[in-house]
Motif scaffolding. Structure first.
Motif, PDB file in Angstrom:
ATOM      1  N   SER A 401       0.756  -1.102   0.021  1.00 56.39           N
ATOM      2  CA  SER A 401      -0.361  -0.439  -0.197  1.00 56.39           C
ATOM      3  C   SER A 401       1.127   1.566   0.009  1.00 56.39           C
ATOM      4  CB  SER A 401      -0.475  -0.159   1.588  1.00 56.39           C
ATOM      5  OG  SER A 401      -1.860   1.442   1.843  1.00 56.39           O
ATOM      6  N   PRO A 402       0.400   2.815  -1.009  1.00 58.25           N
ATOM      7  CA  PRO A 402      -0.322   2.631  -1.756  1.00 58.25           C
ATOM      8  C   PRO A 402      -0.038   2.202  -3.203  1.00 58.25           C
ATOM      9  CG  PRO A 402       0.369   4.479  -1.624  1.00 58.25           C
ATOM     10  CD  PRO A 402       1.406   3.429  -0.669  1.00 58.25           C
ATOM     11  N   GLY A 403       1.277   1.375  -3.493  1.00 53.39           N
ATOM     12  CA  GLY A 403       1.438   1.943  -4.894  1.00 53.39           C
ATOM     13  C   GLY A 403       1.103   0.570  -5.380  1.00 53.39           C
ATOM     14  N   TRP A 404       1.797  -0.979  -5.326  1.00 55.82           N
ATOM     15  CA  TRP A 404       1.339  -2.146  -6.014  1.00 55.82           C
ATOM     16  C   TRP A 404       1.013  -3.129  -5.361  1.00 55.82           C
ATOM     17  CZ3 TRP A 404       4.325  -5.804  -4.509  1.00 55.82           C
ATOM     18  CH2 TRP A 404       5.148  -5.761  -3.866  1.00 55.82           C
ATOM     19  N   THR A 405       0.215  -3.949  -6.831  1.00 61.07           N
ATOM     20  CA  THR A 405      -0.313  -5.943  -6.236  1.00 61.07           C
ATOM     21  C   THR A 405       0.813  -6.419  -7.358  1.00 61.07           C
ATOM     22  OG1 THR A 405      -2.337  -4.816  -5.490  1.00 61.07           O
ATOM     23  CG2 THR A 405      -1.832  -7.684  -5.647  1.00 61.07           C
ATOM     24  N   ASP A 440      -0.670  -4.118 -10.377  1.00 62.10           N
ATOM     25  CA  ASP A 440      -1.342  -3.536 -10.728  1.00 62.10           C
ATOM     26  C   ASP A 440      -0.310  -2.775 -10.388  1.00 62.10           C
ATOM     27  OD1 ASP A 440      -4.482  -4.121 -11.244  1.00 62.10           O
ATOM     28  OD2 ASP A 440      -3.330  -5.886 -10.259  1.00 62.10           O
ATOM     29  N   VAL A 441      -0.692  -1.178 -10.803  1.00 58.50           N
ATOM     30  CA  VAL A 441       1.036   0.335 -10.247  1.00 58.50           C
ATOM     31  C   VAL A 441      -0.853   1.207 -10.026  1.00 58.50           C
ATOM     32  CG1 VAL A 441       2.644   1.911 -10.376  1.00 58.50           C
ATOM     33  CG2 VAL A 441       2.520  -1.003 -10.839  1.00 58.50           C
ATOM     34  N   ASN A 442      -0.216   1.785  -8.892  1.00 61.21           N
ATOM     35  CA  ASN A 442      -0.778   3.326  -8.376  1.00 61.21           C
ATOM     36  C   ASN A 442      -0.486   4.492  -8.689  1.00 61.21           C
ATOM     37  OD1 ASN A 442      -2.087   4.937  -6.611  1.00 61.21           O
ATOM     38  ND2 ASN A 442      -3.887   4.675  -7.050  1.00 61.21           N
ATOM     39  N   GLU A 445      -1.597   8.389  -7.570  1.00 58.14           N
ATOM     40  CA  GLU A 445      -3.170   9.097  -7.020  1.00 58.14           C
ATOM     41  C   GLU A 445      -4.222   9.460  -8.554  1.00 58.14           C
ATOM     42  OE1 GLU A 445      -3.485  10.922  -3.592  1.00 58.14           O
ATOM     43  OE2 GLU A 445      -2.457   9.798  -2.402  1.00 58.14           O
ATOM     44  N   ARG A 446      -3.213   9.694  -9.102  1.00 56.90           N
ATOM     45  CA  ARG A 446      -4.224   9.360 -10.786  1.00 56.90           C
ATOM     46  C   ARG A 446      -4.595   8.761 -11.652  1.00 56.90           C
ATOM     47  NH1 ARG A 446      -5.409  15.452 -10.546  1.00 56.90           N
ATOM     48  NH2 ARG A 446      -4.311  15.901  -8.487  1.00 56.90           N
ATOM     49  N   PHE A 447      -3.162   7.459 -12.157  1.00 53.41           N
ATOM     50  CA  PHE A 447      -3.631   7.049 -12.316  1.00 53.41           C
ATOM     51  C   PHE A 447      -2.982   4.945 -12.228  1.00 53.41           C
ATOM     52  CE2 PHE A 447      -2.043  10.466 -14.778  1.00 53.41           C
ATOM     53  CZ  PHE A 447      -2.591  10.570 -15.662  1.00 53.41           C
ATOM     54  N   ASP A 448      -3.981   4.032 -12.744  1.00 51.35           N
ATOM     55  CA  ASP A 448      -4.225   2.589 -12.516  1.00 51.35           C
ATOM     56  C   ASP A 448      -3.615   2.444 -14.108  1.00 51.35           C
ATOM     57  OD1 ASP A 448      -4.606   2.933  -9.518  1.00 51.35           O
ATOM     58  OD2 ASP A 448      -7.032   3.767 -11.082  1.00 51.35           O
ATOM     59  N   ILE A 481      -6.755   3.406 -15.940  1.00 49.86           N
ATOM     60  CA  ILE A 481      -6.983   4.438 -16.243  1.00 49.86           C
ATOM     61  C   ILE A 481      -6.716   5.541 -15.198  1.00 49.86           C
ATOM     62  CG2 ILE A 481      -9.271   4.403 -14.857  1.00 49.86           C
ATOM     63  CD1 ILE A 481      -9.378   1.634 -15.254  1.00 49.86           C
TER      64      ILE A 481
END
Lengths: 484, 167
Positions: A401-405, A440-442, A445-448, A481
């Motif tokens: 959190s909050p970056g990646w999975t 999955d990377v955030n 805070e605006r792009f996934d 996204i």
């Protein structure tokens, strides 16, 4: 020309945001696959732009679709699919352009978007909406988009800029709320534009809602008169609670009630949508022309930090023959053996096969920001020809959190129809395997961003009784996204 | 046209870093049938809007953490608006889940995802934190264990700033 004009207008508005009290929003979703097999390659993008000035909003969406060869009956398109001018003040809104609409619980009309299903049945026209303490009103006029109609040209060669739409219709809903405990309403829809003299379709419903302390009930009865048939539909949903025990009882009876093959109405399915992948794949496709049945669901907080859920549903056709049966049990427990657990079992039966399922997931905190989650699902299927096979699915994910999975997704099946390229195991059973890694990377805070690499099985994806078959993928898939 | 789309995205990213956005107003039904209007409930303290659904596994995990955050800050004026985007097929489950999981928030129903779209939602959960002036100060989609710490920190900062201004 039409598209370029509106895009130019939107671009000109952008610099004004600096000088005026004009706010803008932009959303983009980009999906692309590079695959071994050409038929599973695709590129799609939805970009929305919206400008807000006080109570006014102006916006539009440009879409690019180069989908799988046959995915969801879509064709190649690049088009301005949405545009609108909207005024909002308190509970009132007026909108011209494209919009979605829901009347009642969707028996008479429901148009909506679901990108997983590649479904967008927006209406082009105008809509007025008013929500007040004592009444809600919705009035609309327009033509609904048909996203499932193939053009004359083949999907690969066609580059459409428009999608077919229904004949124009007018519709409305009035809900009266004389007291907080009881609401009454009605919906009506009628075609208003017709080449011939007669009205091609009209449909309407009446409904009531009761809100008692431990009981709430919703009931809707609808009738339709289309050019060649008449139909009826009835839906009832009731919530009853005794302290923390809650019961959901639902019943439906749909007879000749799909609107343009179900493209523009979407009555409640009254069977469970499953959280586990394999059980959800075996879900029934809704047919609002001939369905009746019920669902019972009970939920109760059991033990400390535990939650038990049981669900039974039965669907018959109008002749009384069973179409689908689903029995499901789930138990969730937090704070057990250092993790959060969910265990489930289910049995599903449709006209072609029966399947027995077990599934479980567990997640563990490694540190304040890192966690590990694993899910295992097993499905044993026996079809009407006494053919038996099983499928199992394993996922393992590490999250920061909050970056990646980072996840591993694996599937194994002994279904012989999947075994184009299989290895024979003991006893000559065909084994097929699919495996992939997904990141999955955030970002900011605006792009996934999601990157999938490996192989994925062809399979049915169902949401609310609407299903599409996604083709097998062997390669790399990107999804981005952004929300600005 | 793809090039134009790309240029638009880059341009908007640059602009968006500077622009403070106002939370769009909306009116939605609550579980008891009465309406809730956002603009009538802004100004008391921070408002956290959380879009969720009964079929969304990360949403349920996040709501468990939001319960703790609500308990911690509700007396200081925090409101949590928990907006279910369950459609007509699954909306019947919302009340049962809220009762058996004992969610203490204000539950709203956005049955055709109109407000979710208004807030640029793509997949739930989506969390939007709004300050006392109605401006969006935090916007986050998805949930990973530990994300709630950022929300907690943002709420604490908002409350601290509000107290400083009051003094």
């Amino acid at each position: 020309m039409h598209t370029r004009l509106i895009l130019t207008a939107l671009l000109l508005l952008l610099p004004l945001t600096i000088f005026a009290q004009l706010e803008y929003t932009a959303t983009t979703q980009f999906e692309m696959a590079v695959a071994e097999k050409e038929e599973s390659e695709f590129l799609e993008n939805w970009t929305d732009l919206g400008f807000t000035y006080q109570n006014w909003r102006l916006g539009g969406r440009y879409e690019i679709h180069e989908p799988f060869a046959s995915f969801a009956q879509q064709v190649n398109r690049q088009l301005l699919s949405h545009y609108y001018l909207e005024y909002r003040q308190g509970g009132f809104s007026a909108r011209a352009g494209t919009f979605f609409s829901l009347l009642g619980r969707g028996l008479v009309l429901r148009t909506f978007e679901n990108r997983t299903l590649r479904w967008d049945s927006n209406i082009e026209g105008a809509k007025l909406d008013y929500r007040h303490k004592r009444l809600d009103v919705q009035v609309l006029y327009g033509k609904a988009r048909d996203t499932r109609e193939l053009d004359d040209n083949s999907a690969a060669s066609n580059r459409g800029t428009e999608t077919p739409r229904t004949p124009a219709f007018a519709a409305g809903e009035l809900k009266l709320k004389p007291v907080r405990l009881a609401h009454f309403g009605g919906t009506y829809l009628r075609q208003v534009e017709e080449s011939g003299d007669s009205v091609r379709f009209q449909r309407g419903s009446v409904y009531s809602e009761l809100f008692l302390n431990n009981v709430s009930i919703y009931g809707e009865f609808a009738r339709s008169e289309d050019i060649d048939r008449e139909g009826e539909a009835f839906f009832l949903s009731s919530n009853i609670s005794f302290d923390a025990l809650s019961l959901l009882i639902e019943y439906r009876n749909y007879d000749n009630f799909s609107f343009f093959g179900g493209k523009y109405n979407n009555p409640p399915t009254v069977y469970r949508e499953h959280l586990f992948t394999l059980m959800n794949r075996a879900q029934k496709i809704q047919d609002a022309n001939s369905e009746q049945g019920f669902m019972l669901e009970a939920a109760y907080p059991l033990l400390e930090d535990g939650y038990l859920l049981a669900n039974v549903s039965l669907t018959d056709d109008q002749a009384g023959d069973q179409l689908y049966q689903d029995i499901y049990l789930q138990f969730d427990k937090d704070e057990f053996a250092g993790g959060e657990w969910s265990l489930a079992a289910g049995r599903q039966e449709d006209v072609a096969a029966r399947s027995w399922n077990i599934a479980g997931s567990a997640s563990f905190d490694i540190s304040d920001q890192n966690s590990l989650k694993t899910t295992y699902e097993h499905q044993h299927t026996k079809d009407n020809f006494d053919r038996q096979y099983y499928t199992q699915l394993l996922t393992l994910g590490l999250s920061h959190s909050p970056g990646w999975t980072l996840s591993f997704l694996g599937e194994h099946s002994t279904d012989q129809f999947e075994a184009d390229d299989y290895e024979l195991g003991d006893g000559g059973i065909p084994h097929s395997f699919w495996g992939a890694l997904q990141l999955d990377v955030n970002l900011f805070e605006r792009f996934d961003l999601t990157v999938f690499g490996g192989s994925r099985r062809k399979g049915k994806v169902c949401i609310g009784g609407v299903c599409v078959v996604k083709p097998e993928l062997q390669g790399v898939e990107f999804t981005l996204i952004g929300r600005l | 046209m793809r090039f134009l789309t790309f240029i638009l995205i880059i341009g908007l990213t640059t602009f968006s870093m500077a622009q403070e956005k106002t939370a769009p107003d909306f009116t939605l039904p609550m579980l008891d049938g009465s309406n809730f209007q956002l603009s009538e409930n802004i100004g008391e303290g921070p408002v956290l809007i959380n879009f969720w659904a009964t079929w969304c596994i990360p949403c349920i995990a996040e709501m468990k953490q939001l319960k703790k955050i609500y308990k911690k800050y509700k007396d200081q004026g925090l409101q949590i608006l928990s907006i279910s985007i369950d459609d007509p097929k699954t909306v019947g489950r919302v009340k049962g889940m809220v009762k058996s999981k004992r969610y203490p928030f204000t539950i709203l129903l956005d049955t055709n995802s109109e407000v979710f779209n208004l807030y640029q939602g793509s997949n739930p959960p989506l969390s939007i934190l709004i300050d006392k002036e109605g401006k969006i100060v935090y916007n986050h989609t998805g949930y990973r264990k530990g994300d709630e710490k950022k929300v907690d920190k943002m709420i604490a900062e908002l409350l601290k700033n509000e107290k400083t201004i009051e003094k």
